[in-house]
Design a protein around this motif. Structure first.
Motif, PDB file in Angstrom:
ATOM      1  N   SER A 155       4.483  12.627  -0.205  1.00  8.91           N
ATOM      2  CA  SER A 155       5.518  11.914   0.537  1.00  8.91           C
ATOM      3  C   SER A 155       6.694  11.633  -0.387  1.00  8.91           C
ATOM      4  O   SER A 155       6.517  11.297  -1.556  1.00  8.91           O
ATOM      5  N   ILE A 156       7.881  11.768   0.152  1.00 13.54           N
ATOM      6  CA  ILE A 156       9.102  11.509  -0.622  1.00 13.54           C
ATOM      7  C   ILE A 156       9.653  10.142  -0.235  1.00 13.54           C
ATOM      8  O   ILE A 156      10.391   9.507  -0.969  1.00 13.54           O
ATOM      9  N   GLN A 157       9.265   9.719   0.976  1.00 13.89           N
ATOM     10  CA  GLN A 157       9.589   8.370   1.456  1.00 13.89           C
ATOM     11  C   GLN A 157       8.310   7.804   2.063  1.00 13.89           C
ATOM     12  O   GLN A 157       7.387   8.561   2.347  1.00 13.89           O
ATOM     13  N   ASN A 158       8.291   6.484   2.331  1.00 15.67           N
ATOM     14  CA  ASN A 158       7.192   5.936   3.139  1.00 15.67           C
ATOM     15  C   ASN A 158       7.124   6.742   4.425  1.00 15.67           C
ATOM     16  O   ASN A 158       8.163   7.105   4.982  1.00 15.67           O
ATOM     17  N   TYR A 198      -0.735   6.184   7.178  1.00 18.14           N
ATOM     18  CA  TYR A 198       0.457   5.628   6.544  1.00 18.14           C
ATOM     19  C   TYR A 198       0.479   6.037   5.083  1.00 18.14           C
ATOM     20  O   TYR A 198      -0.533   5.916   4.390  1.00 18.14           O
ATOM     21  N   LEU A 199       1.618   6.515   4.629  1.00 27.38           N
ATOM     22  CA  LEU A 199       1.753   6.885   3.215  1.00 27.38           C
ATOM     23  C   LEU A 199       2.916   6.122   2.601  1.00 27.38           C
ATOM     24  O   LEU A 199       3.961   5.953   3.230  1.00 27.38           O
ATOM     25  N   LYS A 200       2.704   5.680   1.357  1.00 28.43           N
ATOM     26  CA  LYS A 200       3.828   5.126   0.613  1.00 28.43           C
ATOM     27  C   LYS A 200       4.559   6.280  -0.070  1.00 28.43           C
ATOM     28  O   LYS A 200       3.992   7.360  -0.259  1.00 28.43           O
ATOM     29  N   TYR A 255       5.796  11.307  12.207  1.00 27.38           N
ATOM     30  CA  TYR A 255       6.475  10.374  13.115  1.00 27.38           C
ATOM     31  C   TYR A 255       7.707   9.786  12.426  1.00 27.38           C
ATOM     32  O   TYR A 255       8.769   9.674  13.019  1.00 27.38           O
ATOM     33  N   SER A 256       7.566   9.441  11.143  1.00 28.03           N
ATOM     34  CA  SER A 256       8.719   8.963  10.380  1.00 28.03           C
ATOM     35  C   SER A 256       8.494   9.261   8.907  1.00 28.03           C
ATOM     36  O   SER A 256       7.357   9.463   8.469  1.00 28.03           O
ATOM     37  N   GLY A 257       9.571   9.285   8.153  1.00 24.78           N
ATOM     38  CA  GLY A 257       9.469   9.550   6.728  1.00 24.78           C
ATOM     39  C   GLY A 257       9.762  10.991   6.393  1.00 24.78           C
ATOM     40  O   GLY A 257      10.240  11.748   7.241  1.00 24.78           O
ATOM     41  N   CYS A 258       9.476  11.371   5.179  1.00 20.96           N
ATOM     42  CA  CYS A 258       9.790  12.716   4.711  1.00 20.96           C
ATOM     43  C   CYS A 258       8.743  13.143   3.679  1.00 20.96           C
ATOM     44  O   CYS A 258       8.352  12.348   2.824  1.00 20.96           O
ATOM     45  N   LEU A 259       8.284  14.378   3.795  1.00 22.90           N
ATOM     46  CA  LEU A 259       7.296  14.913   2.847  1.00 22.90           C
ATOM     47  C   LEU A 259       7.767  16.267   2.353  1.00 22.90           C
ATOM     48  O   LEU A 259       8.704  16.850   2.898  1.00 22.90           O
TER      49      LEU A 259
END
Lengths: 194, 194
Positions: free
Chosen positions: A99-102, A33-35, A54-58
């Protein structure tokens, strides 16, 4: 939020896996998990892992000797991310990933991947085809850089990463397109006028 | 000139193949001879084949809507060439491929490749690793385009394709670097002065 087995089923939906194989994969992947704004990979560190988003954006970015950032790519849901040149050779990263989002990721190390490939030959085809798609997207990007105007590159970016614009900063997009944020604003205004 | 079996042995030197497998591959590959300046692949035609370069030099290039040529890559001895985006999807070529020197190639169609992969699982690994290297070289090229000056890109080109400069025209190199032939001359003069 799905459990790892459900995510693995989604990732490998196009190949036939036995229950044992599915569980071997699910037990191999590790959830991360990344913030927002966390660093996943730092330049000059050894690259051992690749990640399924799985979700988010990097984003993967390179810092040149003048300190300027250049975004190589964004990774959104259902993409994979790493510094692949370093990952394949077990070398050191020449790029950063943040990460740009969680974000929720599944981590797979080179060693784990080799282990899975030895035990589940069908995965060879999966990873070969994944590389083929990644290669094609890079080919498109090189041709865009060579042959398209900044405005055309911006349109191609919006098509490649739909719905991403709200989540990323203007200088991320500008550094992906190889233009200044001022040029990006001008292009948006021109397109808005139609 | 080696026979096809000898060339196949060279291509696949890093994997263990039985004699039967070796002969299956050698019988599948088809030798193709090209004279200098011949077209191997034409834009808008369906891409069914990839080619191993046994000798000679080719280039893949894109023609933009103003008629300007952009060289995506050169292929020299021991490289593979195709419009891979179209090859993987059995789609139509968006690029042309032409020979820059007389060339001897080994042709492998998508269908033939799938047939070989079904019969010789070890080839999956070979083609996956080949894609990994191709992907890495494209990653390097994208970063070069974004982050390096024209002079630095020229130096990177010379390192990537040693001994190629004598064989290719200046406008080929310029269209690979994304600069004019005049800029290329200036860069060469600057570097010659040391």
């Amino acid at each position: 939020m799905c459990n790892t087995t459900q995510i693995v089923q989604k990732i490998f939906k196009n190949i036939t896996l036995t229950n044992d194989e599915l569980h071997l994969i699910a037990n191999t992947f590790e959830k991360v998990y990344l913030k927002k704004d966390e660093t996943l990979l730092k330049i000059n560190t050894t690259v051992k892992n690749q990640y399924y988003v799985y979700s988010g954006c990097l984003r993967t970015f390179y810092i040149d000797k003048t300190g300027k950032e250049h975004t190589l790519q964004f990774a959104i849901e259902d993409w994979w991310i790493s510094d692949y040149t370093a990952f394949f050779s077990s070398g050191k990263a020449i790029m950063n990933i943040e990460s740009i989002q969680n974000a929720t990721l599944l981590k797979l190390s080179r060693t784990q991947m080799e282990h899975l490939l030895e035990n589940i030959p069908a995965l060879e085809t999966f990873f070969r085809k994944k590389m083929e798609r990644a290669f094609s997207s890079f080919q498109k990007r090189i041709l865009s850089n060579l042959a398209l105007s900044a405005q055309e590159r911006y349109v191609a970016f919006v098509n490649t990463y739909p719905n991403i614009e709200q989540s990323v900063k203007n200088y991320h997009i500008a550094s992906y397109l190889g233009i200044t944020t001022e040029s990006l604003s001008r292009i948006r205004k021109t397109l808005a006028k139609g």
